[in-house]
Design a protein around this motif. Structure first.
Motif, PDB file in Angstrom:
ATOM      1  N   UNK A  41       1.233  -1.039  -0.229  1.00 14.27           N
ATOM      2  CA  UNK A  41       0.146   0.371   0.532  1.00 14.27           C
ATOM      3  C   UNK A  41       0.859   1.361   0.058  1.00 14.27           C
ATOM      4  N   UNK A  42       1.728   1.356   0.733  1.00 13.56           N
ATOM      5  CA  UNK A  42       2.751   2.214   0.893  1.00 13.56           C
ATOM      6  C   UNK A  42       3.597   2.737  -0.727  1.00 13.56           C
ATOM      7  N   UNK A  54      -0.534  14.638  -5.759  1.00 10.28           N
ATOM      8  CA  UNK A  54      -1.500  14.471  -4.794  1.00 10.28           C
ATOM      9  C   UNK A  54      -0.518  14.475  -3.671  1.00 10.28           C
ATOM     10  N   UNK A  55      -1.168  14.286  -2.407  1.00 12.45           N
ATOM     11  CA  UNK A  55      -0.438  14.167  -1.511  1.00 12.45           C
ATOM     12  C   UNK A  55      -0.529  11.867  -1.543  1.00 12.45           C
ATOM     13  N   UNK A  56       0.484  11.663  -0.354  1.00 11.19           N
ATOM     14  CA  UNK A  56       0.064  10.223  -0.770  1.00 11.19           C
ATOM     15  C   UNK A  56      -0.505   9.574  -0.089  1.00 11.19           C
ATOM     16  N   UNK A  57      -1.877   9.071  -0.033  1.00 12.13           N
ATOM     17  CA  UNK A  57      -2.594   8.471   1.594  1.00 12.13           C
ATOM     18  C   UNK A  57      -2.990   6.907   1.748  1.00 12.13           C
ATOM     19  N   UNK A  58      -2.830   6.628   3.172  1.00 13.19           N
ATOM     20  CA  UNK A  58      -3.237   4.982   2.963  1.00 13.19           C
ATOM     21  C   UNK A  58      -4.405   5.001   3.685  1.00 13.19           C
ATOM     22  N   UNK A 158     -10.761   2.904   9.234  1.00  8.36           N
ATOM     23  CA  UNK A 158     -10.484   2.475  10.814  1.00  8.36           C
ATOM     24  C   UNK A 158      -9.638   4.899  11.143  1.00  8.36           C
ATOM     25  N   UNK A 159      -8.637   4.796  10.049  1.00  2.01           N
ATOM     26  CA  UNK A 159      -7.553   6.243   9.956  1.00  2.01           C
ATOM     27  C   UNK A 159      -7.567   6.162   9.010  1.00  2.01           C
ATOM     28  N   UNK A 160      -6.757   7.266   8.494  1.00  2.00           N
ATOM     29  CA  UNK A 160      -6.164   7.039   7.281  1.00  2.00           C
ATOM     30  C   UNK A 160      -4.775   7.831   7.477  1.00  2.00           C
ATOM     31  N   UNK A 161      -3.432   8.079   6.928  1.00  2.48           N
ATOM     32  CA  UNK A 161      -2.507   8.653   7.214  1.00  2.48           C
ATOM     33  C   UNK A 161      -2.258   9.668   5.791  1.00  2.48           C
ATOM     34  N   UNK A 162      -1.374  10.569   5.956  1.00  2.00           N
ATOM     35  CA  UNK A 162      -0.607  10.988   4.777  1.00  2.00           C
ATOM     36  C   UNK A 162       0.805  10.658   4.776  1.00  2.00           C
ATOM     37  N   UNK A 163       1.594  10.309   3.325  1.00  3.22           N
ATOM     38  CA  UNK A 163       2.782   9.883   3.780  1.00  3.22           C
ATOM     39  C   UNK A 163       3.631  11.181   3.666  1.00  3.22           C
TER      40      UNK A 163
END
Length: 169
Positions: A41-42, A54-58, A158-163
């Motif tokens: 995914x990363x 655009x920003x990378x998001x998981x 659950x959540x999302x993070x911006x890499x």
């Protein structure tokens, strides 16, 4: 392994997934794609980030895998084999064989395998050679949920993070 952590990579937060929003001619058809491999995914999120600027998001979810499989018409590919190859070729070629399933899981036709798949599709190598090339590769894993009702019932955001992309954009 009843409930597992899964990831959807891209460039946006997806807290309300829609399996009808994706493109049709993908590996397992038009659905909502996930993986249970964080590193996969990363890398995908970074790739999409570079492509789209655009920003990378998981996005992270909990999937009740056992329940969704037991309640659905599921197809699980354990390895890169003839059945997997023909399924990928058909889906990428616009055939809607995926429509008879609610849930499909198996290897990704990613950078490591796509050249072989494309050479087979274009007739440059025969099926037996393509399968021989694929035999030694350990598949990455993708999960495609094709049924919106089951998606809503068995997948919890659950959540999302911006890499951090460190200037890749």
């Amino acid at each position: 392994m009843d409930k597992i952590e899964v990831y959807h990579a891209g460039t946006e937060r997806v807290d309300a997934p829609d399996c009808n929003r994706g493109r049709v001619n993908l590996d397992f058809g038009q659905g909502f794609y996930l993986t249970d491999i964080y590193d996969q995914a990363y890398k995908f999120a970074l790739s999409k980030s570079r492509d789209r600027k655009l920003p990378a998001i998981i996005n992270t979810y909990i999937l009740d895998r056992k329940s969704i499989i037991s309640e659905s018409k599921a197809k699980i590919f354990e390895k890169y084999d003839e059945e997997w190859l023909e399924f990928i070729v058909a889906c990428r070629g616009g055939k809607d064989i995926w429509k008879k399933y609610d849930y499909v899981e198996g290897g990704v036709a990613n950078d490591r395998v796509i050249d072989t798949v494309n050479m087979y599709i274009q007739g440059f190598i025969p099926k037996d050679r393509a399968l021989k090339n694929l035999r030694y590769l350990k598949p990455n894993n993708q999960i495609c949920i094709l049924n919106q009702e089951l998606l809503v019932k068995h997948l919890r955001f659950v959540d999302c993070i911006t890499i951090p992309t460190d200037g890749l954009l």
